[in-house]
Design a protein around this motif. Structure first.
Motif, PDB file in Angstrom:
ATOM      1  N   CYS A 190       4.536  60.902  60.477  1.00  0.00           N
ATOM      2  CA  CYS A 190       4.440  60.799  61.949  1.00  0.00           C
ATOM      3  C   CYS A 190       5.775  60.419  62.583  1.00  0.00           C
ATOM      4  CB  CYS A 190       3.366  59.791  62.340  1.00  0.00           C
ATOM      5  SG  CYS A 190       1.701  60.409  62.040  1.00  0.00           S
ATOM      6  N   ARG A 191       6.561  59.619  61.876  1.00  0.00           N
ATOM      7  CA  ARG A 191       7.860  59.252  62.449  1.00  0.00           C
ATOM      8  C   ARG A 191       8.791  60.455  62.488  1.00  0.00           C
ATOM      9  NH1 ARG A 191       7.431  53.554  60.515  1.00  0.00           N
ATOM     10  NH2 ARG A 191       6.750  52.524  62.430  1.00  0.00           N
ATOM     11  N   ALA A 192       8.645  61.355  61.502  1.00  0.00           N
ATOM     12  CA  ALA A 192       9.546  62.515  61.438  1.00  0.00           C
ATOM     13  C   ALA A 192       9.032  63.708  62.254  1.00  0.00           C
ATOM     14  CB  ALA A 192       9.730  62.948  59.972  1.00  0.00           C
ATOM     15  N   LEU A 193       7.734  63.711  62.539  1.00  0.00           N
ATOM     16  CA  LEU A 193       7.109  64.895  63.137  1.00  0.00           C
ATOM     17  C   LEU A 193       7.725  65.338  64.476  1.00  0.00           C
ATOM     18  CD1 LEU A 193       4.923  66.872  62.238  1.00  0.00           C
ATOM     19  CD2 LEU A 193       3.248  65.513  63.525  1.00  0.00           C
ATOM     20  N   PRO A 194       8.071  64.397  65.369  1.00  0.00           N
ATOM     21  CA  PRO A 194       8.667  64.841  66.642  1.00  0.00           C
ATOM     22  C   PRO A 194       9.944  65.655  66.427  1.00  0.00           C
ATOM     23  CG  PRO A 194       8.003  62.559  66.783  1.00  0.00           C
ATOM     24  CD  PRO A 194       7.852  62.951  65.348  1.00  0.00           C
ATOM     25  N   GLU A 195      10.800  65.200  65.524  1.00  0.00           N
ATOM     26  CA  GLU A 195      12.043  65.939  65.254  1.00  0.00           C
ATOM     27  C   GLU A 195      11.743  67.269  64.554  1.00  0.00           C
ATOM     28  OE1 GLU A 195      14.898  65.283  66.332  1.00  0.00           O
ATOM     29  OE2 GLU A 195      14.712  63.155  66.932  1.00  0.00           O
ATOM     30  N   ARG A 196      10.802  67.233  63.628  1.00  0.00           N
ATOM     31  CA  ARG A 196      10.540  68.416  62.817  1.00  0.00           C
ATOM     32  C   ARG A 196       9.749  69.483  63.570  1.00  0.00           C
ATOM     33  NH1 ARG A 196       7.653  66.442  57.576  1.00  0.00           N
ATOM     34  NH2 ARG A 196       7.963  68.575  56.847  1.00  0.00           N
TER      35      ARG A 196
END
Ligand code: PMP
Ligand code: GLN
Length: 395
Positions: free
Chosen positions: A343-349
């Motif tokens: 979830c922490r990486a999802l916005p960037e990815r």
């Protein structure tokens, strides 16, 4: 000063995951399927009712502590309309209390009803404010874990585990149905068993039923309608969910007079009162015709189906919710195991925000691979999010 500023009771609760994830959504310009708020306001006539109340000077000064009589009457009439056939009804003057959202209702109930050291059973994954409020009241939370059931593909309550969790120190069960974040609606059998245990062990029950109108299969069964339960149950609901005005923070409890009096004692020192003009508007909202309530449910059922199909197509394992506006997924089919990191990486990815269910667990390992998506958004937003997630999974 080497002593930490935040006291020991609250040390484990920093910023809520909802605030963290919504800030991340804004910062990255992502589609926010994290925090559960609708992307369209509720009915125009209800908004207009609030404007009228403001202009007419109704509720601009402190409303009465228990809530304005019109809203208490409307809550009682709503209970009679939807649950009267199950034998449930409440006196608007003594058995209804208006609160600043369900959040204050939860806080006031726990602060009023617990002694330090009392044990509180909560279904894990549990809504985050439960843990914080139990802690503020000096109680001890005892989680009973809901687990995905291999056959039905939905989360179920293990009744033996619930029975075993009750001790001589247990004061109350804090229930939530329809359940956030799993989307599970407890069955008649599960609720009967909870009720039997509560009666047998003489426990209080605080039941958070804010998603009472978002049940997609079958009908909502208030725990208070089960034998022996009315007298020991505080039922909580909120206009935020049912009328799509989460910012108004109008909630309420229904309970027997002695329980309402106890909760009111705590509530009066939290906010005293709140949301004056909005109380008038919510009183009108509660009197909307049945078609409003079925329309809301049908709209969200369609949105559930759109997002569930999109997430399945993108490779997630979907636990199909029968209530609420949340879908819990398992990310392991995508080759991922850590929901937090995901979830922490999802916005960037992918330009999408979701909530890691692990924050709702004491047993973090049990919750690690699960991620929650909210579907109280437009169909276009849900489709766009699903498309982005699919691109992520295949890229
Ligand atoms: N309980 C549950 C299960 C919730 O999901 C929420 C969040 N929306 C609340 C309580 C809080 O409701 P309110 O916004 O009315 O305080
Ligand atoms: N209940 C909402 C959710 O589960 C969030 C409410 C909040 O932000 N405190 O998403």
């Amino acid at each position: 000063m080497d002593r930490p500023l935040l006291n020991r009771r609250l040390a484990e609760f920093g910023t809520t995951i909802f605030a963290e994830m919504s800030a991340l959504a804004v910062r990255t310009g992502s589609l926010n399927l994290g925090q559960g708020f609708p992307d369209a306001d509720g009915p125009e006539e209800v908004r207009e009712a609030a404007v009228r109340a403001l202009r007419d000077g109704r509720g601009n000064q402190y409303p009465p502590g228990p809530g304005i009589p019109e809203l208490r009457a409307a809550v009682a009439a709503h209970q009679e309309r939807f649950y009267g056939h199950l034998g449930l009804s409440y006196d608007p003057d003594t058995e209804v209390l208006v609160t600043a959202g369900a959040t204050e209702a939860i806080a006031a109930s726990l602060l009023a009803l617990l002694e330090p050291g009392d044990e509180v059973i909560a279904l894990e994954p549990y809504y985050d404010s439960y843990a914080a409020c139990i802690a503020m009241a000096g109680g001890r939370r005892v989680p009973v874990t809901l687990r995905p059931h291999p056959e039905s593909g939905s989360y179920r309550l293990d009744l033996d585990e619930l029975r075993d969790a009750i001790t001589d120190k247990t004061r109350l069960i804090l229930l939530n149905t329809p359940h956030n974040p799993t989307g599970t609606v407890l069955t008649h059998e599960e609720l009967s068993a909870v009720a039997r245990l509560a009666v047998e062990r003489d426990l209080l029950v605080v039941t958070d039923e804010v998603y009472e109108h978002l049940v997609f299969e079958g009908e909502h069964l208030p725990l208070a309608s089960f034998p022996g339960m009315r007298e020991r149950t505080v039922t909580i609901s909120s206009a935020g969910k049912t009328f799509s005005f989460t910012g108004w923070k109008v909630g309420w409890i229904t309970a027997p007079a002695e329980l309402v009096a106890a909760v009111r004692s705590a509530k009066q020192f939290l906010t005293y009162v709140s949301a004056g003009p909005f109380q008038y508007a919510v009183a009108e909202a509660l009197a909307l015709p049945d078609s409003y309530f079925t329309g809301l449910r049908d709209d969200l059922r369609t949105k559930r189906d759109v997002l569930a199909a999109g997430l399945t197509d993108a490779g997630f394992q979907v636990f199909r919710p029968t209530g609420t506006y949340f879908i819990t997924t398992d990310i392991r089919p995508l080759g991922e195991t850590d929901g937090f990191a995901f979830c922490r990486a999802l916005p960037e990815r992918a330009g999408v925000v979701a909530i890691p269910n692990a924050v709702f667990y004491d047993h973090k390992d049990e919750g690690s691979p699960f991620v929650r998506f909210a579907f109280c958004k437009s169909i276009e937003v849900l489709q766009e999010a699903a498309g982005r997630l699919k691109a992520l999974a295949s890229g």
